[in-house]
Design a protein around this motif. Structure first.
Motif, mmCIF file in Angstrom:
data_model
loop_
_atom_site.group_PDB
_atom_site.id
_atom_site.type_symbol
_atom_site.label_atom_id
_atom_site.label_comp_id
_atom_site.label_asym_id
_atom_site.label_seq_id
_atom_site.Cartn_x
_atom_site.Cartn_y
_atom_site.Cartn_z
ATOM 1 N N UNK A 137 -61.066 40.743 22.021
ATOM 2 C CA UNK A 137 -62.334 41.056 21.369
ATOM 3 C C UNK A 137 -63.175 41.951 22.274
ATOM 4 N N UNK A 138 -63.898 42.877 21.672
ATOM 5 C CA UNK A 138 -64.903 43.618 22.416
ATOM 6 C C UNK A 138 -66.197 42.801 22.348
ATOM 7 N N UNK A 139 -67.177 43.101 23.199
ATOM 8 C CA UNK A 139 -68.458 42.381 23.085
ATOM 9 C C UNK A 139 -69.124 42.568 21.727
ATOM 10 N N UNK A 140 -68.805 43.647 21.039
ATOM 11 C CA UNK A 140 -69.350 43.871 19.695
ATOM 12 C C UNK A 140 -68.619 43.049 18.650
ATOM 13 N N UNK A 141 -67.515 42.398 19.043
ATOM 14 C CA UNK A 141 -66.766 41.557 18.120
ATOM 15 C C UNK A 141 -65.618 42.262 17.433
ATOM 16 N N UNK A 142 -65.256 43.446 17.874
ATOM 17 C CA UNK A 142 -64.111 44.152 17.288
ATOM 18 C C UNK A 142 -62.837 43.478 17.759
ATOM 19 N N UNK A 143 -61.967 43.172 16.807
ATOM 20 C CA UNK A 143 -60.721 42.458 17.089
ATOM 21 C C UNK A 143 -59.577 43.448 17.224
ATOM 22 N N UNK A 144 -58.785 43.269 18.270
ATOM 23 C CA UNK A 144 -57.586 44.073 18.475
ATOM 24 C C UNK A 144 -56.398 43.128 18.575
ATOM 25 N N UNK A 145 -55.492 43.240 17.612
ATOM 26 C CA UNK A 145 -54.316 42.380 17.576
ATOM 27 C C UNK A 145 -53.072 43.222 17.853
ATOM 28 N N UNK A 146 -52.298 42.819 18.822
ATOM 29 C CA UNK A 146 -51.054 43.524 19.147
ATOM 30 C C UNK A 146 -49.886 42.580 18.867
ATOM 31 N N UNK A 147 -49.600 42.387 17.591
ATOM 32 C CA UNK A 147 -48.534 41.470 17.191
ATOM 33 C C UNK A 147 -47.248 42.245 16.924
ATOM 34 N N UNK A 148 -46.148 41.688 17.383
ATOM 35 C CA UNK A 148 -44.846 42.323 17.211
ATOM 36 C C UNK A 148 -44.003 41.527 16.219
ATOM 37 N N UNK A 149 -42.856 42.080 15.851
ATOM 38 C CA UNK A 149 -41.923 41.352 14.996
ATOM 39 C C UNK A 149 -41.465 40.054 15.656
ATOM 40 N N UNK A 150 -41.359 40.059 17.000
ATOM 41 C CA UNK A 150 -40.984 38.826 17.707
ATOM 42 C C UNK A 150 -42.036 37.738 17.506
ATOM 43 N N UNK A 151 -43.315 38.135 17.561
ATOM 44 C CA UNK A 151 -44.395 37.173 17.321
ATOM 45 C C UNK A 151 -44.323 36.606 15.911
ATOM 46 N N UNK A 152 -44.111 37.486 14.946
ATOM 47 C CA UNK A 152 -44.043 37.054 13.546
ATOM 48 C C UNK A 152 -42.841 36.134 13.325
ATOM 49 N N UNK A 153 -41.717 36.450 13.954
ATOM 50 C CA UNK A 153 -40.523 35.606 13.851
ATOM 51 C C UNK A 153 -40.797 34.216 14.436
ATOM 52 N N UNK A 154 -41.535 34.151 15.557
ATOM 53 C CA UNK A 154 -41.870 32.849 16.146
ATOM 54 C C UNK A 154 -42.748 32.029 15.202
#
Length: 166
Positions: A113-130
């Motif tokens: 998260x940034x202090x302004x509340x912007x969300x950054x998600x770095x999800x991969x296929x491995x994460x989704x498989x888990x």
């Protein structure tokens, strides 16, 4: 009240599921984050700032958030730890009763998260498989068309996070 939530911790071997757990008590009000060493204080202050800028009313309780990291995952790095900011915010708001979710112990979230509340998600296929392999529901602001993936739209359940702050 107590709860837990899962996230991802990226090791040299790849992403590992990490358990976040926490509780709220009628003790001296405040929030503490354990398990992240020197990185915990900065995340705590960012969570407080994001919560205040959105005018969220937090009950006067003591909130303890913990991250269960394995010893054999190597040294903590700030870039990896930042990916735990969003799930820690979700845990905090859930324990404070601010989310329309009755339980999150079968959910996973990841992102910085940034202090302004912007969300950054770095999800991969491995994460989704888990998520699928462990029958976990992904809390995400992104839409994934991944086979059998259960998901919760973060923009709906965490609406104040995604509103513009003026």
């Amino acid at each position: 009240m107590q709860s837990q939530l899962y996230s991802f911790y990226h090791t040299k071997k790849g992403p590992e599921l990490v358990t976040l757990f926490g509780y709220a008590t009628k003790s001296l009000p405040g929030i503490e984050i354990n398990g992240l060493g020197k990185y915990g204080k900065a995340i705590k202050e960012k969570i407080i700032y994001i919560t205040r800028t959105r005018g969220m009313q937090i009950p006067l309780k003591r909130f303890v958030l913990c991250v269960e990291l394995e010893d054999d995952w190597g040294d903590m790095e700030s870039g990896i730890i930042k990916n735990l900011e969003f799930p820690l915010l979700v845990m905090y708001w859930h324990l404070a009763g601010l989310l329309p979710l009755s339980r999150i112990d079968n959910c996973v979230a990841a992102g910085s998260l940034t202090p302004e509340g912007k969300l950054s998600e770095a999800l991969t296929d491995l994460n989704l498989r888990q998520c699928v392999d462990n029958d976990l529901c992904l809390i995400s602001s992104s839409v994934f068309s991944f086979l059998d993936l259960q998901s919760i739209d973060a923009k709906e359940v965490l609406a104040p996070l995604f509103e513009e702050v003026g």
